[in-house]
Motif scaffolding. Structure first.
Motif, PDB file in Angstrom:
ATOM      1  N   VAL A 258      11.034   6.956  -5.910  1.00 54.73           N
ATOM      2  CA  VAL A 258      10.148   7.788  -6.176  1.00 54.73           C
ATOM      3  C   VAL A 258      10.957   9.193  -6.557  1.00 54.73           C
ATOM      4  CG1 VAL A 258       8.335   9.529  -5.343  1.00 54.73           C
ATOM      5  CG2 VAL A 258       8.631   6.925  -4.373  1.00 54.73           C
ATOM      6  N   ALA A 259      10.260   9.791  -7.566  1.00 56.59           N
ATOM      7  CA  ALA A 259      11.040  10.965  -8.036  1.00 56.59           C
ATOM      8  C   ALA A 259       9.909  12.202  -8.488  1.00 56.59           C
ATOM      9  CB  ALA A 259      11.889  11.002  -9.340  1.00 56.59           C
ATOM     10  N   ASN A 260      10.201  13.261  -8.234  1.00 55.15           N
ATOM     11  CA  ASN A 260       9.125  14.597  -8.700  1.00 55.15           C
ATOM     12  C   ASN A 260      10.124  15.452  -9.356  1.00 55.15           C
ATOM     13  OD1 ASN A 260      10.218  15.982  -6.489  1.00 55.15           O
ATOM     14  ND2 ASN A 260       8.457  15.354  -5.023  1.00 55.15           N
ATOM     15  N   SER A 261       9.670  16.473  -9.570  1.00 53.86           N
ATOM     16  CA  SER A 261      10.396  17.636 -10.278  1.00 53.86           C
ATOM     17  C   SER A 261      11.630  17.908  -9.687  1.00 53.86           C
ATOM     18  CB  SER A 261       9.537  18.908 -10.700  1.00 53.86           C
ATOM     19  OG  SER A 261       9.045  19.406  -9.623  1.00 53.86           O
ATOM     20  N   ALA A 262      11.790  18.011  -8.190  1.00 53.14           N
ATOM     21  CA  ALA A 262      12.927  18.592  -7.333  1.00 53.14           C
ATOM     22  C   ALA A 262      13.870  17.559  -6.745  1.00 53.14           C
ATOM     23  CB  ALA A 262      12.334  19.623  -6.558  1.00 53.14           C
ATOM     24  N   THR A 263      13.098  16.322  -6.358  1.00 45.40           N
ATOM     25  CA  THR A 263      13.630  15.188  -5.586  1.00 45.40           C
ATOM     26  C   THR A 263      13.683  14.044  -6.122  1.00 45.40           C
ATOM     27  OG1 THR A 263      12.012  15.362  -4.075  1.00 45.40           O
ATOM     28  CG2 THR A 263      13.583  16.890  -3.572  1.00 45.40           C
ATOM     29  N   ALA A 264      14.572  13.018  -5.438  1.00 53.23           N
ATOM     30  CA  ALA A 264      14.440  11.873  -5.706  1.00 53.23           C
ATOM     31  C   ALA A 264      14.738  11.062  -4.577  1.00 53.23           C
ATOM     32  CB  ALA A 264      15.668  11.256  -6.875  1.00 53.23           C
TER      33      ALA A 264
ATOM     34  N   ALA B 109       0.950  -1.327  -0.188  1.00 56.46           N
ATOM     35  CA  ALA B 109      -0.045  -0.012   0.020  1.00 56.46           C
ATOM     36  C   ALA B 109       0.736   1.057   0.209  1.00 56.46           C
ATOM     37  CB  ALA B 109      -1.029   0.029   1.148  1.00 56.46           C
ATOM     38  N   ILE B 110       2.033   1.152   0.252  1.00 59.40           N
ATOM     39  CA  ILE B 110       3.001   2.615   0.681  1.00 59.40           C
ATOM     40  C   ILE B 110       3.237   2.827  -0.830  1.00 59.40           C
ATOM     41  CG2 ILE B 110       5.238   3.199   1.190  1.00 59.40           C
ATOM     42  CD1 ILE B 110       4.785   1.195   3.632  1.00 59.40           C
ATOM     43  N   PRO B 111       3.823   2.312  -1.802  1.00 58.86           N
ATOM     44  CA  PRO B 111       4.245   2.960  -3.121  1.00 58.86           C
ATOM     45  C   PRO B 111       3.001   3.251  -3.945  1.00 58.86           C
ATOM     46  CG  PRO B 111       4.881   0.603  -3.181  1.00 58.86           C
ATOM     47  CD  PRO B 111       4.376   0.954  -1.733  1.00 58.86           C
ATOM     48  N   LYS B 112       1.708   2.580  -3.616  1.00 54.29           N
ATOM     49  CA  LYS B 112       0.466   3.017  -4.365  1.00 54.29           C
ATOM     50  C   LYS B 112       0.142   4.236  -3.537  1.00 54.29           C
ATOM     51  CE  LYS B 112      -1.255  -1.598  -5.114  1.00 54.29           C
ATOM     52  NZ  LYS B 112      -1.911  -2.973  -4.447  1.00 54.29           N
ATOM     53  N   SER B 113       0.117   4.524  -2.374  1.00 56.58           N
ATOM     54  CA  SER B 113      -0.098   5.754  -1.850  1.00 56.58           C
ATOM     55  C   SER B 113       0.589   6.894  -2.264  1.00 56.58           C
ATOM     56  CB  SER B 113      -0.114   5.690  -0.411  1.00 56.58           C
ATOM     57  OG  SER B 113      -1.488   4.769   0.239  1.00 56.58           O
ATOM     58  N   VAL B 114       1.769   6.530  -2.334  1.00 61.59           N
ATOM     59  CA  VAL B 114       2.592   7.700  -2.868  1.00 61.59           C
ATOM     60  C   VAL B 114       2.531   8.155  -4.216  1.00 61.59           C
ATOM     61  CG1 VAL B 114       5.357   8.130  -3.338  1.00 61.59           C
ATOM     62  CG2 VAL B 114       4.678   6.896  -1.285  1.00 61.59           C
ATOM     63  N   SER B 115       2.114   7.079  -5.216  1.00 58.74           N
ATOM     64  CA  SER B 115       2.043   7.377  -6.621  1.00 58.74           C
ATOM     65  C   SER B 115       0.666   8.001  -6.807  1.00 58.74           C
ATOM     66  CB  SER B 115       2.015   5.943  -7.483  1.00 58.74           C
ATOM     67  OG  SER B 115       1.010   5.066  -7.034  1.00 58.74           O
TER      68      SER B 115
ATOM     69  N   ASN C 272      -0.191  10.771  -5.785  1.00 60.89           N
ATOM     70  CA  ASN C 272       0.268  11.928  -6.430  1.00 60.89           C
ATOM     71  C   ASN C 272       0.654  11.902  -7.680  1.00 60.89           C
ATOM     72  OD1 ASN C 272       1.338  14.634  -6.759  1.00 60.89           O
ATOM     73  ND2 ASN C 272       1.798  14.859  -4.400  1.00 60.89           N
ATOM     74  N   PRO C 273      -0.076  12.715  -8.546  1.00 61.15           N
ATOM     75  CA  PRO C 273       0.391  12.855  -9.972  1.00 61.15           C
ATOM     76  C   PRO C 273       1.977  13.251 -10.143  1.00 61.15           C
ATOM     77  CG  PRO C 273      -1.642  14.074  -9.765  1.00 61.15           C
ATOM     78  CD  PRO C 273      -1.056  13.507  -8.228  1.00 61.15           C
ATOM     79  N   ALA C 274       2.246  14.049  -9.101  1.00 60.91           N
ATOM     80  CA  ALA C 274       3.471  14.555  -9.238  1.00 60.91           C
ATOM     81  C   ALA C 274       4.748  13.687  -8.892  1.00 60.91           C
ATOM     82  CB  ALA C 274       3.814  15.960  -8.306  1.00 60.91           C
ATOM     83  N   ASN C 275       4.552  12.351  -8.302  1.00 64.32           N
ATOM     84  CA  ASN C 275       5.299  11.562  -7.945  1.00 64.32           C
ATOM     85  C   ASN C 275       5.487  10.483  -9.041  1.00 64.32           C
ATOM     86  OD1 ASN C 275       5.917  12.782  -5.514  1.00 64.32           O
ATOM     87  ND2 ASN C 275       4.317  11.634  -4.476  1.00 64.32           N
ATOM     88  N   LYS C 276       6.523   9.962  -9.424  1.00 65.97           N
ATOM     89  CA  LYS C 276       6.767   8.792 -10.199  1.00 65.97           C
ATOM     90  C   LYS C 276       7.512   7.829  -9.573  1.00 65.97           C
ATOM     91  CE  LYS C 276       8.747   7.344 -14.565  1.00 65.97           C
ATOM     92  NZ  LYS C 276       9.967   6.644 -14.719  1.00 65.97           N
ATOM     93  N   VAL C 277       6.654   6.636  -9.298  1.00 61.86           N
ATOM     94  CA  VAL C 277       7.343   5.605  -8.556  1.00 61.86           C
ATOM     95  C   VAL C 277       7.809   4.623  -9.351  1.00 61.86           C
ATOM     96  CG1 VAL C 277       6.612   3.738  -6.843  1.00 61.86           C
ATOM     97  CG2 VAL C 277       5.714   6.170  -6.569  1.00 61.86           C
ATOM     98  N   SER C 278       8.920   4.013  -9.150  1.00 61.87           N
ATOM     99  CA  SER C 278       9.692   2.925  -9.906  1.00 61.87           C
ATOM    100  C   SER C 278      10.512   1.952  -8.960  1.00 61.87           C
ATOM    101  CB  SER C 278      10.651   3.554 -10.768  1.00 61.87           C
ATOM    102  OG  SER C 278      11.795   4.284 -10.265  1.00 61.87           O
ATOM    103  N   ASP C 279      10.823   0.910  -9.681  1.00 66.07           N
ATOM    104  CA  ASP C 279      11.818   0.057  -9.058  1.00 66.07           C
ATOM    105  C   ASP C 279      11.054  -0.844  -8.009  1.00 66.07           C
ATOM    106  OD1 ASP C 279      13.633   0.534 -11.103  1.00 66.07           O
ATOM    107  OD2 ASP C 279      14.617   2.152  -9.856  1.00 66.07           O
TER     108      ASP C 279
END
Length: 187
Positions: free
Chosen positions: A137-143, A106-112, A114-121
């Motif tokens: 997780v990556a967004n426009s400013a951080t990874a 449920a954790i990566p699903k919750s993080v993803s 938010n459309p600003a977050n790209k969940v991978s790996d």
């Protein structure tokens, strides 16, 4: 202004990754060691939690502390540091509580969500009553990179958070940091 991935995750989980808070009082902090700057000769700093049950290797000097939430009595053990470039490495030991997700998926699903977050790996495995989850997780400013290790009654969270300019630097250190996690007294 972008929201820090760590703050987003903390709100999603209702867990603080570094310091838990209570509605009635500030958490009590017991600092064990500050700015530990003794490496192993290869540029990695052995970080054995003073009161926690784990150790890790960090690529930067670190602090070692324990927090206690006076409202709940919950104790968290933390080792972690932040480089001058803003790269943060943290390992936290938390008790499993009613707020801890039963299913780590449920954790990566919750993080993803938010459309600003790209969940991978996303990688998950369970063996001998130990549930492991890793994802990035990556967004426009951080990874950020996360590894969750849930054992009976305890949740360990290893995190790396960095500005996007340092993604490649962090990628070179991720596997060693995550792979270095050990329980005290176990090899």
């Amino acid at each position: 202004m972008p929201i820090s991935i760590l703050r987003l995750l903390a709100s999603v989980l209702s867990l603080a990754l570094i310091v838990s808070t209570s509605a009635t009082a500030e958490p009590k902090l017991e600092m064990h060691r500050v700015g530990v700057n003794v490496d192993d000769g290869a540029g990695w700093y052995p970080a054995v939690s003073t009161k926690g049950s784990f150790s890790v290797l960090l690529p930067i000097p670190f602090n070692d502390f324990t927090t206690r939430d006076p409202g709940t009595g919950e104790v968290s053990h933390v080792v972690g540091g932040k480089s001058s470039e803003g790269i943060k490495f943290t390992a936290v030991e938390l008790p499993v509580t009613a707020r801890t997700p039963v299913d780590l998926a449920a954790i990566p699903k919750s993080v993803s969500s938010n459309p600003a977050n790209k969940v991978s790996d996303v990688s998950r495995n369970t063996k001998d009553d130990v549930d492991n989850l890793s994802f990035s997780v990556a967004n426009s400013a951080t990874a950020a990179h996360f590894r969750y290790i849930r054992m009976k009654g305890t949740l360990y969270i290893l995190t790396i958070d960095c500005p996007n300019a340092y993604r490649d630097v962090v990628a070179e250190k991720k596997e060693k940091f995550f792979g270095s996690f050990k329980l005290k007294g176990k090899s």
